[in-house]
Scaffold this motif. Structure first.
Motif, PDB file in Angstrom:
ATOM      1  N   ASP A  57       1.092   2.672  -8.641  1.00 19.95           N
ATOM      2  CA  ASP A  57      -0.725   2.917  -9.442  1.00 19.95           C
ATOM      3  C   ASP A  57      -1.250   3.857  -9.424  1.00 19.95           C
ATOM      4  OD1 ASP A  57      -0.618  -0.066  -9.869  1.00 19.95           O
ATOM      5  OD2 ASP A  57      -1.756  -0.785  -8.111  1.00 19.95           O
ATOM      6  N   ASP A  70      -2.676  -8.326 -10.077  1.00 17.07           N
ATOM      7  CA  ASP A  70      -3.617  -8.671 -10.596  1.00 17.07           C
ATOM      8  C   ASP A  70      -3.552  -8.817 -12.490  1.00 17.07           C
ATOM      9  OD1 ASP A  70      -3.772  -6.287 -12.316  1.00 17.07           O
ATOM     10  OD2 ASP A  70      -5.638  -5.444 -11.996  1.00 17.07           O
ATOM     11  N   TYR A 108       0.903  -9.326  -5.708  1.00 17.64           N
ATOM     12  CA  TYR A 108      -0.364  -8.110  -5.657  1.00 17.64           C
ATOM     13  C   TYR A 108      -0.646  -7.771  -6.938  1.00 17.64           C
ATOM     14  CZ  TYR A 108       1.301  -8.013  -0.640  1.00 17.64           C
ATOM     15  OH  TYR A 108       2.229  -7.809   0.476  1.00 17.64           O
ATOM     16  N   ARG A 121      -0.862  -5.294   1.138  1.00 17.83           N
ATOM     17  CA  ARG A 121      -1.516  -5.574  -1.034  1.00 17.83           C
ATOM     18  C   ARG A 121      -2.575  -4.012  -0.790  1.00 17.83           C
ATOM     19  NH1 ARG A 121      -3.828  -9.650  -4.493  1.00 17.83           N
ATOM     20  NH2 ARG A 121      -3.535 -10.975  -2.855  1.00 17.83           N
ATOM     21  N   SER A 139      -2.969  -3.265 -12.650  1.00 18.59           N
ATOM     22  CA  SER A 139      -2.650  -2.671 -10.901  1.00 18.59           C
ATOM     23  C   SER A 139      -0.873  -3.592 -10.594  1.00 18.59           C
ATOM     24  CB  SER A 139      -3.957  -3.181 -10.228  1.00 18.59           C
ATOM     25  OG  SER A 139      -3.244  -3.148  -9.166  1.00 18.59           O
ATOM     26  N   GLY A 144      -0.262  -3.310  -7.603  1.00 17.91           N
ATOM     27  CA  GLY A 144       0.258  -3.511  -5.989  1.00 17.91           C
ATOM     28  C   GLY A 144       0.845  -2.618  -5.064  1.00 17.91           C
ATOM     29  N   SER A 152      -4.096  -1.205  -4.061  1.00 16.36           N
ATOM     30  CA  SER A 152      -4.747  -1.726  -5.825  1.00 16.36           C
ATOM     31  C   SER A 152      -5.216  -0.034  -6.727  1.00 16.36           C
ATOM     32  CB  SER A 152      -6.739  -2.163  -6.044  1.00 16.36           C
ATOM     33  OG  SER A 152      -7.219  -1.118  -4.788  1.00 16.36           O
TER      34      SER A 152
END
Length: 442
Positions: free
Chosen positions: A145, A178, A176, A415, A138, A140, A417
């Motif tokens: 994404d 991961d 943001y 943010r 991800s 962010g 995902s």
């Protein structure tokens, strides 16, 4: 690296020479048989010795490219070999710090205690040791994404002209994503913008797990080239510890311009638009060092400045063939207040089918086709000449445009995902499936 391996790369330090002449920003040394890439010290009449790197040979002279201004050097100054192989001190204490191309902290907080060393220049992982990329990362940013999902270990380029939002997009990724560790290389940036990026775009949240390598535009070309290698070496160190690393390089174009300066100074003939062959030889060496290994992964995003928004200029064209995807930032979208200004129809992630499910891919394809239908009829729509009912796909594209824009637009402080982007895509797919017959569905 153990001591024996390090000593194996060193040559006797007694090798000495003398300055014979200077040409532009290069120094020619006589009687100095050091290899290309070796680090030397040039004595000066005033000030401390000047570090320089061997970049080639010409007319029985060794060509040196200095790390700073040539002031104080005269004919006959002694040149001494410092070392033939460069190492970089690394460690977990680098997290949250800002360093220069030599690995020295420049954030005013003192030098960190670093117990480990890595090779400054390192070969790419062997092709057969690279596991397949099968897990998404991800960033962010919903647009990326959802519609150009990248995998852990993938390498992508962010292509855009100046002032279209590349730095803002990188800052959002750093905050943001991961990934376990973020390594950022700011190459050739204006000095004023470094603190702006660190404090505004990166922020305290992004700095906690990041290492920032800085080489500003006023520094010698060799320092700017080294900044990319330093950032990659730091990323490799954390990858070898089993981390998933996100490497952000801004920009690969300035790296190529710096290498062009060095190549021309070494006597290389200019080729495509003034770029010597060494530029196109060094680009694959730097980007191939990123990727996935059995220990961890380096997911890399390289920004590429395109001259006059021309995607086919030499560096952009060469880089696009080296990477696993490209993200195009549109000036027209940015001018209309659409941020991030990702042009979905001109962007592609080659590994998206490997890291996403069938429904996600189907939804992304449906959204792309709706966007393409809207773009093809945009002139008619904007002047009111399009008649509703003429094309069911265009009708639905007009109806869903606000929802698609809500997916693609994102505030800097917001943010996102992969799961959120996928959920929004699947909602759009349900509407498309419900409103269009199977024969007319995109």
């Amino acid at each position: 690296m153990d001591l024996v391996e390090q000593l194996h790369h060193l040559m006797p330090a007694e090798i000495r020479g003398a300055v014979s002449r200077t040409a532009g920003i290069t120094v020619s040394a006589a009687g100095f048989p050091a290899p290309v890439g070796a680090l030397a010290q040039i004595e000066r009449e005033t000030g401390p010795p000047l570090d320089a790197e061997v970049i080639g040979f010409r007319d029985n002279m060794t060509l040196l490219y200095p790390f700073a201004d040539l002031a104080g050097i005269r004919h006959g100054n002694r040149v001494r070999l410092k070392r033939t192989s460069r190492w970089l001190r690394v460690g977990n204490s680098l997290l949250g710090r800002v360093i220069d191309a030599q690995g020295r902290a420049i954030d005013g907080r003192g030098q960190p205690a670093l117990a480990d060393r890595v090779a400054f220049q390192r070969g790419a992982p062997a092709p057969c040791r690279r596991p397949r990329i099968d897990t998404p990362l991800s960033t962010g940013i919903r647009a990326i994404d959802g519609l150009m999902t990248c995998g852990r270990g993938q390498r992508l380029g962010i292509f855009a002209g100046s002032g279209v939002g590349k730095s803002v997009a990188l800052g959002m990724m750093a905050r943001y994503s991961d990934a376990d560790v973020i390594v950022i290389a700011l190459i050739g940036e204006r000095g004023r913008e470094v603190n702006e990026f660190i404090e505004r775009d990166l922020g305290p949240e992004g700095r906690k797990k990041s290492v920032t390598v800085v080489a500003t535009s006023n520094e010698p070309a060799l320092v700017r080239v080294h900044a990319a290698s330093t950032a990659t070496a730091v990323a490799e160190y954390f990858r070898d510890q089993g981390k998933d690393v996100l490497l952000l390089v801004d920009s690969l174009t300035r790296f190529a311009l710096a290498q062009r300066e060095i190549g021309l100074a070494a006597g290389e003939p200019p080729a495509t638009r003034g770029y010597p062959p060494s530029v196109f030889a060094i680009l694959p060496r730097i980007v191939e060092r990123a990727g996935r290994t059995p220990e961890g992964s380096i997911t890399a995003f390289y920004t590429v400045l395109v001259e006059g928004d021309d995607p086919n200029e030499p560096v952009a064209d060469a880089v696009r063939g080296l990477l696993d995807g490209h993200i195009w930032l549109s000036r027209s979208l940015a001018a209309g207040g659409h941020y991030p200004a990702v042009d979905v129809l001109e962007s592609l992630s080659r590994l998206m089918p490997e890291v996403t499910g069938a429904e996600h891919q189907r939804a992304a394809l449906a959204v792309r086709q709706l966007m393409a239908a809207y773009r093809d009829h945009q002139d008619l729509i904007s002047i009111g000449a399009y008649r509703e009912g003429a094309n069911p796909v265009v009708d639905l594209a007009i109806e869903l445009k606000p929802k698609i824009d809500a997916l693609l637009r994102q505030r800097v402080e917001q943010r996102a995902s992969c799961a959120e982007a996928e959920a929004m895509l699947l909602d759009l797919l349900q509407i498309v499936t419900r409103k269009l017959p199977a024969a007319e569905a995109p």
